[in-house]
Motif scaffolding. Structure first.
Motif, short mmCIF file in Angstrom:
data_model
loop_
_atom_site.label_atom_id
_atom_site.label_comp_id
_atom_site.label_asym_id
_atom_site.label_seq_id
_atom_site.Cartn_x
_atom_site.Cartn_y
_atom_site.Cartn_z
N HIS B 253 19.41 12.20 -26.97
CA HIS B 253 18.03 12.03 -27.42
C HIS B 253 17.11 13.03 -26.71
O HIS B 253 16.40 13.76 -27.37
CB HIS B 253 17.48 10.60 -27.31
CG HIS B 253 16.11 10.57 -27.88
ND1 HIS B 253 15.85 10.37 -29.21
CD2 HIS B 253 14.91 10.87 -27.32
CE1 HIS B 253 14.57 10.52 -29.44
NE2 HIS B 253 13.97 10.82 -28.32
N HIS B 302 18.45 3.73 -29.36
CA HIS B 302 18.10 3.59 -30.77
C HIS B 302 19.12 4.27 -31.68
O HIS B 302 19.13 4.02 -32.87
CB HIS B 302 16.66 4.05 -31.07
CG HIS B 302 16.37 5.50 -30.86
ND1 HIS B 302 15.13 5.97 -30.53
CD2 HIS B 302 17.15 6.60 -30.93
CE1 HIS B 302 15.16 7.27 -30.42
NE2 HIS B 302 16.37 7.68 -30.65
N HIS B 303 19.97 5.09 -31.11
CA HIS B 303 21.05 5.67 -31.91
C HIS B 303 22.23 4.70 -32.02
O HIS B 303 23.19 4.99 -32.71
CB HIS B 303 21.52 6.98 -31.28
CG HIS B 303 20.47 8.04 -31.28
ND1 HIS B 303 20.27 8.90 -32.33
CD2 HIS B 303 19.52 8.35 -30.37
CE1 HIS B 303 19.26 9.70 -32.06
NE2 HIS B 303 18.78 9.39 -30.87
CU LIG Z 1 16.78 9.63 -30.61
#
Ligand SMILES: [Cu+2]
Lengths: 163, 543
Positions: B253, B302-303
């Motif tokens: 991220h 969030h992935h």
């Molecule tokens: Cu991300």
């Protein structure tokens, strides 16, 4: 703003975000992973602070005249890495490049008093600082004024709500 | 006295342009140009891979490439763009400009930086050389999830070379980022306090904080794959699989922000310059950049929403919080340009397109930051559309805003305007025609990473549109390439002055291109009293 404080403050902000994970019951293993990164950053802040304190930052910039040793070292690294895939014999060649890097490093040193001499580069600007006592006082007064106004608005609204 | 004399004589000498002097350089500008040259070359290679994919997907049921070949294409396209093109370019911008902007004669520890370049170069060669092996290049996606990337499911040298190349390149990037961070923090000229550093330099500081905090985690993830490939059965335990994803996304991220922040900084400089005024909201922008970078370290889960093994609430909260610093930056951008006398030159066009288009990438990002929506969109073309809007419509436009802006500084040559406009408009039309349909494809249910689809799926029209868009985008990039080559061959006619745009920061006070140690007797560092020293000077002279 002190440079070490910027790094430390950033690590601190990450520490806060990391701690918020606890009430959300994220797996301790992965909170730990974040904690590791936070500590590494905090350690970096420590290194910056120590360097500033040692005053080496104020001395003349010492710069190598050549960087071929870095190229040799990189060849050694990639060969050593590929030896896992293509066979151990590559480490032998990698070793020679590592030695070449080591030998070349000594030749990259700049002779005393010769190029490059960054200390002679004009890095001293004419005016150092503009902030005096007067602007500071004006700023403080303005902030105080804003604060009282904000307070008054808040209390005023509360009174209005009570009616 | 003698040292000064030696330096003065040195400056009279003609610049050494031999290949040997480039390969053994200790000048941050040359190292940055080396990285930029390799990365731009690979941008075209990885772009060609994307065009091949769009050709395959233009119509249903095509067999232009095999399934296996398609897997290699998307893996190397994604890996190259992220590890070998945009990240190195983002860091190279910082390497070239930060020492100039903070008034330092060079980057701190230039040999370490050069080692970073070499590792990046050799790593790139390793990743691409997978195509030469009998089994082909790596084919498990740029994410290399386990157990897919283990020797059971991905045998062959391609993946091994991918792991080696990515590892070595990442070490190189840490070295480049670390030395630039050190320069900004500790090698500033007198008078250049932290809060007088230009917004671009601050964006690079935030970027490199993420590099040193997040990139090592990728090294652990790759190490885990390497161990797994030598120890069959390791990934039978789910802890290792989920652990790999955590390690990977803890890097992956923030790397998106590494590929984005320096271009936010570049756009900020471009806006202030072409609005002919001081950047609006400097201090709060700096603080929000740092807060933004910190937040980006905390959102990696969030992935992994659809694994069902992460705290959806926490990662959703931090992900949605990202709109606060992003919003502040947008307000600062708008505050800088609203009511100003804007000059719509090429860098400004790219910067404005960046602001408009990144909004689409950002807002669709907030959509998939909601677990409810993410369960629906996960692994669909919606996600492909989303990250291409952030990386192409956003980062790449910011990158070109910066490139048109600083090209004259770095080369001493202005880029041509005609071809520049062709590049801009083709790229703008191409980007939107390519990536906008992908949102509808995703909602309609088209999964990512598929080599083909059936005529009855209902994906045909949008895929054809996207493929046509990709062709237009390719033409735009071609115009750019021709422009660079033509401009560099017409050095005399297109010679650039020191400050062609009337910009505000220190790099424009020196010659184009700058002398070896950045500033000299003819081009001394002017007084630094704010983050826009050249604007201060101009205001003094022409009140
Ligand atoms: Cu991300």
């Amino acid at each position: 703003m002190k440079p070490a404080l910027v790094v430390l403050g950033w690590a601190g902000w990450n520490a806060v975000l990391m701690l918020v994970m606890i009430p959300y019951r994220e797996n301790a293993l992965f909170i730990g992973m974040y904690a590791l990164a936070v500590s590494a950053t905090a350690a970096a802040a420590g290194v910056v602070w120590l360097y500033r304190r040692s005053r080496r930052a104020e001395g003349p910039v010492r710069m190598a005249a050549n960087s071929l040793s870095a190229g040799f070292l990189a060849v050694a690294v990639i060969l050593a890495g590929s030896s896992v895939l293509f066979g151990q014999w590559l480490t032998g060649i990698a070793f020679y490049f590592a030695v070449a890097a080591l030998l070349h490093v000594r030749r990259e040193r700049v002779p005393a008093g010769a190029l490059p001499g960054p200390t002679a580069v004009p890095t001293e600007p004419g005016v150092r600082d503009q902030r005096g006592v007067l602007p500071k006082a004006a700023k403080a007064a303005a902030t105080a004024g804003l604060l009282t106004r904000a307070l008054r608005t808040l209390t005023g609204r509360r009174k209005g709500a009570g009616r | 006295m003698t040292a000064e004399l030696a330096v003065a004589e040195e400056r009279e000498l003609p610049r050494d342009r031999s290949l040997r002097s480039w390969l053994g350089t200790t000048d941050h500008k040359r190292i940055a140009l080396l990285i930029t040259a390799v990365a731009l070359l690979l941008l075209f290679v990885a772009g060609a891979l994307a065009l091949t994919m769009r050709l395959q997907l233009a119509q249903p049921d095509q067999e232009f490439v095999t399934n296996d070949g398609y897997n290699q294409l998307f893996t190397i396209h994604g890996s190259a763009m992220i590890y070998l093109v945009v990240t190195p370019l983002a860091l190279a911008y910082g390497l070239y400009l930060v020492p100039l902007q903070v008034g330092a004669p060079n980057v701190a520890a230039p040999r370490t930086t050069m080692l970073g370049f070499w590792l990046y170069l050799f790593g790139s060669v390793a990743i691409f050389s997978g195509f030469l092996t009998s089994g082909g290049a790596a084919k498990e996606g740029w994410t290399a999830y386990t157990p897919l990337s283990t020797s059971e499911y991905s045998p062959g040298m391609g993946t091994d070379l991918w792991v080696l190349g990515t590892f070595v390149t990442t070490v190189g990037m840490i070295l480049v980022g670390g030395t630039v961070l050190w320069t900004a923090l500790l090698k500033r000229a007198r008078g250049m306090t932290m809060l007088r550093m230009p917004v671009f330099s601050w964006s690079v500081v935030a970027t490199n904080l993420m590099v040193i905090a997040a990139f090592p985690s990728l090294l652990f993830a790759l190490g885990l794959i390497a161990v797994g490939r030598m120890t069959p059965g390791l990934f039978d335990s789910n802890l290792y699989n989920i652990g790999y994803q955590h390690l990977f996304w803890f890097f992956a991220h923030p790397v998106v922000y590494v590929m984005f922040f320096p271009f936010v900084g570049a756009v900020a400089e471009v806006l202030a310059t072409f609005a002919q005024r001081r950047f609006f909201g400097y201090t709060i922008t700096v603080l929000s950049l740092l807060a933004f970078a910190g937040l980006s370290m905390s959102v990696w889960g969030h992935h992994m929403f659809t694994t069902g093994l992460v705290s959806d609430d926490y990662y959703s909260l931090t992900s949605i919080l990202l709109i606060v610093p992003a919003g502040i930056e947008y307000f600062a951008f708008l505050g800088t340009i609203i009511g100003a006398r804007l000059r719509f030159q090429l860098p400004m066009l790219f910067a404005l397109a960046f602001i408009l288009q990144f909004l689409v990438g950002g807002i669709t990002g907030i959509m998939v930051a909601s677990p409810v929506l993410d369960y629906q969109m996960h692994d669909s073309y919606f996600v492909v559309g989303h990250f291409h809007y952030t990386l192409v419509a956003g980062s790449l436009f910011g990158l070109f805003a910066g490139l048109y802006f600083w090209f004259p500084k770095a080369t001493g040559v202005m880029l041509g305007r005609g071809l520049g406009h062709a590049h801009f408009w083709l790229m703008m039309v191409g980007t939107n025609v390519t990536f906008l349909p992908m949102f509808w494809l995703g909602i309609a249910g088209m999964p990512r990473r598929v080599a083909s689809y059936l005529p009855t799926d209902g994906f045909s029209t949008f895929n054809l549109i996207a493929s046509i868009g990709a062709g237009i985008l390719g033409l735009g990039m071609l115009a750019f390439a021709v422009n660079v080559v033509r401009s560099l061959t017409k050095r005399k006619e297109r010679a650039a002055p020191d400050n062609p745009w009337r910009a505000h920061t220190l790099e424009w006070a020196t010659s184009s291109p700058p002398p070896p140690l950045n500033f000299d007797d003819k081009h001394p560092i002017p007084p630094i009293r704010s983050y826009a020293p050249l604007l201060d000077l101009r205001r003094e002279r022409e009140p």
